[in-house]
Design a protein around this motif. Sequence first.
Motif, PDB file in Angstrom:
ATOM      1  N   ILE A 292       0.840  -1.201   0.000  1.00 34.49           N
ATOM      2  CA  ILE A 292       0.000   0.000   0.000  1.00 34.49           C
ATOM      3  C   ILE A 292       0.877   1.254   0.000  1.00 34.49           C
ATOM      4  CG2 ILE A 292      -1.689   1.314   1.347  1.00 34.49           C
ATOM      5  CD1 ILE A 292      -2.821  -1.353   2.315  1.00 34.49           C
ATOM      6  N   VAL A 293       1.939   1.217   0.798  1.00 33.38           N
ATOM      7  CA  VAL A 293       2.838   2.371   0.856  1.00 33.38           C
ATOM      8  C   VAL A 293       3.481   2.631  -0.510  1.00 33.38           C
ATOM      9  CG1 VAL A 293       5.014   3.190   1.832  1.00 33.38           C
ATOM     10  CG2 VAL A 293       3.300   2.181   3.325  1.00 33.38           C
ATOM     11  N   GLN A 294       3.869   1.570  -1.204  1.00 31.71           N
ATOM     12  CA  GLN A 294       4.463   1.732  -2.527  1.00 31.71           C
ATOM     13  C   GLN A 294       3.473   2.364  -3.508  1.00 31.71           C
ATOM     14  OE1 GLN A 294       5.913  -2.103  -3.686  1.00 31.71           O
ATOM     15  NE2 GLN A 294       7.690  -2.047  -2.323  1.00 31.71           N
ATOM     16  N   ASP A 295       2.186   1.921  -3.448  1.00 33.31           N
ATOM     17  CA  ASP A 295       1.175   2.509  -4.321  1.00 33.31           C
ATOM     18  C   ASP A 295       0.981   3.989  -4.013  1.00 33.31           C
ATOM     19  OD1 ASP A 295       0.841   0.034  -5.458  1.00 33.31           O
ATOM     20  OD2 ASP A 295      -0.900  -0.505  -4.233  1.00 33.31           O
ATOM     21  N   LYS A 296       0.945   4.323  -2.710  1.00 37.97           N
ATOM     22  CA  LYS A 296       0.772   5.726  -2.321  1.00 37.97           C
ATOM     23  C   LYS A 296       1.970   6.568  -2.770  1.00 37.97           C
ATOM     24  CE  LYS A 296      -3.174   5.246  -0.226  1.00 37.97           C
ATOM     25  NZ  LYS A 296      -4.405   5.883  -0.769  1.00 37.97           N
ATOM     26  N   GLU A 297       3.161   6.002  -2.642  1.00 34.41           N
ATOM     27  CA  GLU A 297       4.352   6.733  -3.074  1.00 34.41           C
ATOM     28  C   GLU A 297       4.339   6.970  -4.581  1.00 34.41           C
ATOM     29  OE1 GLU A 297       7.594   4.419  -1.693  1.00 34.41           O
ATOM     30  OE2 GLU A 297       7.571   5.261   0.346  1.00 34.41           O
ATOM     31  N   SER A 298       3.840   5.980  -5.349  1.00 32.41           N
ATOM     32  CA  SER A 298       3.728   6.162  -6.796  1.00 32.41           C
ATOM     33  C   SER A 298       2.730   7.268  -7.123  1.00 32.41           C
ATOM     34  CB  SER A 298       3.299   4.842  -7.463  1.00 32.41           C
ATOM     35  OG  SER A 298       4.234   3.826  -7.211  1.00 32.41           O
TER      36      SER A 298
END
Length: 450
Positions: A182-188
Amino acid sequence: MLLFPRLPSMVRWMGFLAKKGGILAPSDSSIKVPLSVRELSEHSPSLMETTVPRAAKSSLNAIFRISDLCKVISVGAPPVSLKPKSNKPKDPAFSEEAAILLKLLDSISSLKLAYVQLQQAHIPYDPNKINSSDKLITSQLESLSKLENLYKEKLIDKPKSQTSVSLKIKEHEKLLVVLQSIVQDKESEIERLRLAIHKLERENSELNENVKKNPSCGRRLNVVNRELTPNLFAEVVSFASRSLHDFTKPLISLMQVSGWDLDSAVRCMYTGTVFHERSHKKYAFEAYLSRVMLSGVQEEFISIHHFDLVMGILDPFEVLISNPNSDFSIFCREKYLDAIPKEMEDSFFGNLDHRAFLMSGGHPRTPFYKAFVKMAKWVWALKVMSLTFIPKAEIFYVREMDWFNNDFMESVVAELTPKREQMSKVGFTVMPGFKIGENVIRCRVYLSKS
């Protein structure tokens, strides 16, 4: 744990020690020492009797030497504590390990004793005692092996409390993997928005530079308490055209960020136009916006009564708040709903809150809507002034693929303005022209590439 080798190979090992000058070696090194019990029994009694007196002394040294090897050493024994014993319950796992350790020490002591007996059976040589000692040593080694296996099983069979803790750890590890995804998606998503903001800032910087280069872009036009003449009307047309052009830039940027196919949108609006440069396609969206804003306005929504009020305030949004039912407020509401379709607004903001707020009679305080109101102010002023002239100002457009006429048209791209002897065709009208009696305000067109 390193265990002793299994017997009767122990006897062979004893023979090896004898070869090296160990416990059975006689003083005469030329005599060959047997390697097993059977070989020892095959030798003559006289040989054994002759070696006994000298081997007796060696055997005592051997016994003490092996005794030292098998000696159990207590390592790190805790000192005796005078404090009262604690009443806390002992850990069952610790008690089992302590029991295994005690059995291990007992087996090592028994193995030591059996080994000493084996040495004593050689002096004098007694095959029966050697055989019994061999079995005893073998039995003790098997006991040690069992203790080793038992200890390994205790290590494998963990307590239930440890098992439950390990299960919780695994659950949290799985949850951690999900959260990291989820954090990776938010960072993207953050990176995508950061790029969009950077692009808007760059375009704003370009706009500021253009204003500095052309001071007339930033000047204000005062139309309050002035006579409405064709010259003043021409100035208002220029300001309205520039305001439409300025609002088109953030509109195109939002379309790009929202995933719109701009090339396909341009082809749908103007199929026959061939653009000289790809960047010129922005004029197609400016033409769309001017046509929507200047067409289909009912005259009851256009009144001269609020003209000085609207044009005398620097921020026209204040008029909407102070008088939400004025002619200007109704004009802004109706034109926003026409210019920004549902699909476009939903792609921009992920909802239709702007439309819902406007249809309920309000005006949203968002940067996008405020920018729209600033543009609508000049278009509304243009419509009001066009209806006050007698005769009224007439609006005209140039049809697609008509020949360019410099008397009624001007090119939005100055470099593309044709010379007198050259002929060019119009791709589309960017800003319509006006005719007030004999006065003509030329329309702005984009010339198609031949």
